[in-house]
Design a protein around this motif. Structure first.
Motif, mmCIF file in Angstrom:
data_model
loop_
_atom_site.group_PDB
_atom_site.id
_atom_site.type_symbol
_atom_site.label_atom_id
_atom_site.label_comp_id
_atom_site.label_asym_id
_atom_site.label_seq_id
_atom_site.Cartn_x
_atom_site.Cartn_y
_atom_site.Cartn_z
ATOM 1 N N PRO A 1 56.991 -16.769 -81.214
ATOM 2 C CA PRO A 1 57.187 -17.918 -82.109
ATOM 3 C C PRO A 1 56.519 -19.190 -81.606
ATOM 4 O O PRO A 1 56.098 -20.033 -82.410
ATOM 5 C CB PRO A 1 58.711 -18.070 -82.173
ATOM 6 C CG PRO A 1 59.230 -17.383 -80.949
ATOM 7 C CD PRO A 1 58.260 -16.293 -80.641
ATOM 8 N N ILE A 2 56.393 -19.331 -80.292
ATOM 9 C CA ILE A 2 55.741 -20.528 -79.745
ATOM 10 C C ILE A 2 54.264 -20.520 -80.129
ATOM 11 O O ILE A 2 53.730 -21.504 -80.662
ATOM 12 C CB ILE A 2 55.888 -20.607 -78.210
ATOM 13 C CG1 ILE A 2 57.359 -20.664 -77.802
ATOM 14 C CG2 ILE A 2 55.135 -21.817 -77.666
ATOM 15 C CD1 ILE A 2 57.588 -20.541 -76.302
ATOM 16 N N LEU A 3 53.594 -19.400 -79.866
ATOM 17 C CA LEU A 3 52.173 -19.282 -80.183
ATOM 18 C C LEU A 3 51.932 -19.430 -81.684
ATOM 19 O O LEU A 3 51.064 -20.196 -82.109
ATOM 20 C CB LEU A 3 51.633 -17.933 -79.696
ATOM 21 C CG LEU A 3 50.164 -17.643 -80.004
ATOM 22 C CD1 LEU A 3 49.249 -18.637 -79.305
ATOM 23 C CD2 LEU A 3 49.810 -16.217 -79.603
ATOM 24 N N ASN A 4 52.702 -18.698 -82.485
ATOM 25 C CA ASN A 4 52.513 -18.741 -83.933
ATOM 26 C C ASN A 4 52.691 -20.154 -84.482
ATOM 27 O O ASN A 4 51.890 -20.628 -85.289
ATOM 28 C CB ASN A 4 53.492 -17.785 -84.625
ATOM 29 C CG ASN A 4 53.200 -16.333 -84.316
ATOM 30 O OD1 ASN A 4 52.131 -15.989 -83.835
ATOM 31 N ND2 ASN A 4 54.169 -15.478 -84.582
ATOM 32 N N THR A 5 53.729 -20.825 -84.021
ATOM 33 C CA THR A 5 54.020 -22.168 -84.520
ATOM 34 C C THR A 5 52.997 -23.170 -84.019
ATOM 35 O O THR A 5 52.538 -24.033 -84.777
ATOM 36 C CB THR A 5 55.447 -22.587 -84.099
ATOM 37 O OG1 THR A 5 56.378 -21.622 -84.614
ATOM 38 C CG2 THR A 5 55.806 -23.962 -84.641
ATOM 39 N N ALA A 6 52.617 -23.058 -82.753
ATOM 40 C CA ALA A 6 51.645 -23.994 -82.177
ATOM 41 C C ALA A 6 50.305 -23.911 -82.892
ATOM 42 O O ALA A 6 49.686 -24.935 -83.203
ATOM 43 C CB ALA A 6 51.470 -23.724 -80.692
ATOM 44 N N VAL A 7 49.855 -22.701 -83.170
ATOM 45 C CA VAL A 7 48.559 -22.523 -83.827
ATOM 46 C C VAL A 7 48.582 -23.079 -85.242
ATOM 47 O O VAL A 7 47.654 -23.754 -85.672
ATOM 48 C CB VAL A 7 48.152 -21.025 -83.828
ATOM 49 C CG1 VAL A 7 46.961 -20.788 -84.731
ATOM 50 C CG2 VAL A 7 47.846 -20.562 -82.413
ATOM 51 N N GLU A 8 49.666 -22.802 -85.956
ATOM 52 C CA GLU A 8 49.731 -23.249 -87.350
ATOM 53 C C GLU A 8 50.007 -24.742 -87.480
ATOM 54 O O GLU A 8 49.409 -25.424 -88.303
ATOM 55 C CB GLU A 8 50.820 -22.484 -88.114
ATOM 56 C CG GLU A 8 50.861 -22.920 -89.565
ATOM 57 C CD GLU A 8 52.099 -22.490 -90.331
ATOM 58 O OE1 GLU A 8 52.006 -22.442 -91.555
ATOM 59 O OE2 GLU A 8 53.152 -22.229 -89.712
ATOM 60 N N ALA A 9 50.919 -25.252 -86.657
ATOM 61 C CA ALA A 9 51.455 -26.593 -86.898
ATOM 62 C C ALA A 9 50.769 -27.703 -86.124
ATOM 63 O O ALA A 9 51.104 -28.877 -86.314
ATOM 64 C CB ALA A 9 52.958 -26.596 -86.574
ATOM 65 N N ASP A 10 49.804 -27.383 -85.265
ATOM 66 C CA ASP A 10 49.233 -28.420 -84.406
ATOM 67 C C ASP A 10 48.636 -29.587 -85.194
ATOM 68 O O ASP A 10 48.715 -30.734 -84.767
ATOM 69 C CB ASP A 10 48.212 -27.835 -83.427
ATOM 70 C CG ASP A 10 46.996 -27.231 -84.117
ATOM 71 O OD1 ASP A 10 47.101 -26.857 -85.293
ATOM 72 O OD2 ASP A 10 45.944 -27.134 -83.451
ATOM 73 N N ASP A 11 48.049 -29.314 -86.351
ATOM 74 C CA ASP A 11 47.453 -30.381 -87.162
ATOM 75 C C ASP A 11 48.138 -30.576 -88.505
ATOM 76 O O ASP A 11 47.697 -31.401 -89.298
ATOM 77 C CB ASP A 11 45.966 -30.075 -87.428
ATOM 78 C CG ASP A 11 45.138 -30.115 -86.154
ATOM 79 O OD1 ASP A 11 45.340 -31.039 -85.352
ATOM 80 O OD2 ASP A 11 44.308 -29.204 -85.971
ATOM 81 N N THR A 12 49.185 -29.808 -88.771
ATOM 82 C CA THR A 12 49.738 -29.817 -90.120
ATOM 83 C C THR A 12 51.211 -30.204 -90.232
ATOM 84 O O THR A 12 51.638 -30.663 -91.285
ATOM 85 C CB THR A 12 49.580 -28.429 -90.777
ATOM 86 O OG1 THR A 12 50.285 -27.458 -89.987
ATOM 87 C CG2 THR A 12 48.109 -28.040 -90.883
ATOM 88 N N ASN A 13 51.989 -30.000 -89.178
ATOM 89 C CA ASN A 13 53.425 -30.246 -89.281
ATOM 90 C C ASN A 13 53.941 -30.779 -87.950
ATOM 91 O O ASN A 13 54.129 -30.021 -86.997
ATOM 92 C CB ASN A 13 54.159 -28.951 -89.669
ATOM 93 C CG ASN A 13 55.612 -29.188 -89.993
ATOM 94 O OD1 ASN A 13 56.352 -29.750 -89.207
ATOM 95 N ND2 ASN A 13 56.031 -28.747 -91.174
ATOM 96 N N LYS B 1 54.258 -15.045 -91.559
ATOM 97 C CA LYS B 1 53.418 -15.738 -92.549
ATOM 98 C C LYS B 1 53.148 -17.194 -92.205
ATOM 99 O O LYS B 1 52.225 -17.797 -92.736
ATOM 100 C CB LYS B 1 54.086 -15.681 -93.926
ATOM 101 C CG LYS B 1 54.129 -14.319 -94.564
ATOM 102 C CD LYS B 1 54.795 -14.419 -95.926
ATOM 103 C CE LYS B 1 54.149 -13.460 -96.902
ATOM 104 N NZ LYS B 1 54.636 -13.684 -98.274
ATOM 105 N N GLY B 2 54.008 -17.768 -91.349
ATOM 106 C CA GLY B 2 53.884 -19.186 -91.033
ATOM 107 C C GLY B 2 54.598 -20.045 -92.060
ATOM 108 O O GLY B 2 55.026 -19.561 -93.113
ATOM 109 N N TYR B 3 54.702 -21.323 -91.738
ATOM 110 C CA TYR B 3 55.394 -22.264 -92.627
ATOM 111 C C TYR B 3 54.654 -22.400 -93.962
ATOM 112 O O TYR B 3 55.242 -22.284 -95.032
ATOM 113 C CB TYR B 3 55.523 -23.633 -91.945
ATOM 114 C CG TYR B 3 56.043 -24.710 -92.853
ATOM 115 C CD1 TYR B 3 57.377 -24.729 -93.244
ATOM 116 C CD2 TYR B 3 55.198 -25.704 -93.343
ATOM 117 C CE1 TYR B 3 57.863 -25.703 -94.101
ATOM 118 C CE2 TYR B 3 55.665 -26.687 -94.187
ATOM 119 C CZ TYR B 3 57.002 -26.683 -94.567
ATOM 120 O OH TYR B 3 57.476 -27.645 -95.415
ATOM 121 N N ALA B 4 53.353 -22.646 -93.894
ATOM 122 C CA ALA B 4 52.580 -22.857 -95.120
ATOM 123 C C ALA B 4 52.516 -21.588 -95.965
ATOM 124 O O ALA B 4 52.535 -21.658 -97.198
ATOM 125 C CB ALA B 4 51.169 -23.332 -94.773
ATOM 126 N N GLY B 5 52.458 -20.440 -95.315
ATOM 127 C CA GLY B 5 52.320 -19.180 -96.051
ATOM 128 C C GLY B 5 53.614 -18.633 -96.615
ATOM 129 O O GLY B 5 53.598 -17.696 -97.403
#
Length: 200
Positions: free
Chosen positions: A108-120, A26-30
């Motif tokens: 986890p690298i891809l998932n986190t990089a995509v979600e967090a690049d501009d947000t966390n 779900k990602g951090y935000a989700g």
């Protein structure tokens, strides 16, 4: 006192392991606090008694998921005989991400990089460090292969390492978004070609 600490450590590990697939999917935000309490059966107070906030849980989960992938890769690299085969481990492990003992939710690298690049920034930093560690690992294997006389001299280690990583992670993204393992398989053939072309 020591028993209380070990119980706290066990509780922290339980929270990390139980929520690892949720954050990675779900990602951090989700991921909501109710997701965490529902999955663990613990109260919000119990979770915050072990972690400062949701972000602390997410960081620990990233470390856990990354360590799972890295451990699998290192185990297989140690058993591979040639440097060609050691480098191919990355392609083989990631090519199995939908079928093997990969963390739930994928890379986890891809998932986190995509979600967090501009947000966390903290999660982005974790993903960036993982990429740089991966790059160094590939470069070290290439250099060792050159020194062993298996690979050609004069290779651009940095370019090759980044290309392999980009192909692997890009392949996973394409495979996930198209629901096509065949796409990933084809991209991994390109990784094999890059590695084979280094051989003397």
């Amino acid at each position: 006192m020591e028993n209380k600490l070990s119980k706290a450590d066990r509780t922290r590990q339980f929270i990390i392991e139980t929520t690892a697939g949720i954050f990675n999917t779900k990602g951090y935000a989700g991921t909501s606090m109710s997701d965490l309490t529902e999955a663990t059966g613990l109260t919000k107070g119990s979770i915050y008694g072990n972690f400062g906030n949701k972000e602390d849980v997410a960081l620990a989960v990233f470390d856990h998921n990354y360590a799972k992938v890295a451990g699998l890769i290192q185990q297989r690299i140690r058993s591979a005989k040639t440097y060609h085969d050691k480098l191919m481990v990355y392609a083989q492990v990631y090519d199995q991400f939908t079928r093997g003992n990969f963390p739930v939710g994928g890379c986890p690298i891809l998932n986190t990089a995509v979600e967090a690049d501009d947000t966390n920034s903290l999660l982005k930093d974790r993903a960036a460090k993982a990429i740089l560690k991966w790059k160094k690992g590939v470069q070290d294997l290439i250099q060792a292969g050159v020194e062993a006389g298996e690979f050609k001299q004069g290779l651009d280690h940095s370019r090759i390492a980044l290309s392999i990583i980009a192909l692997v992670e890009g392949g996973i993204m394409i495979s996930k978004v198209t629901n096509s393992q065949a796409c990933l398989d084809k991209i991994m053939v390109t990784v094999e070609s890059i590695i084979s072309e280094m051989k003397i």
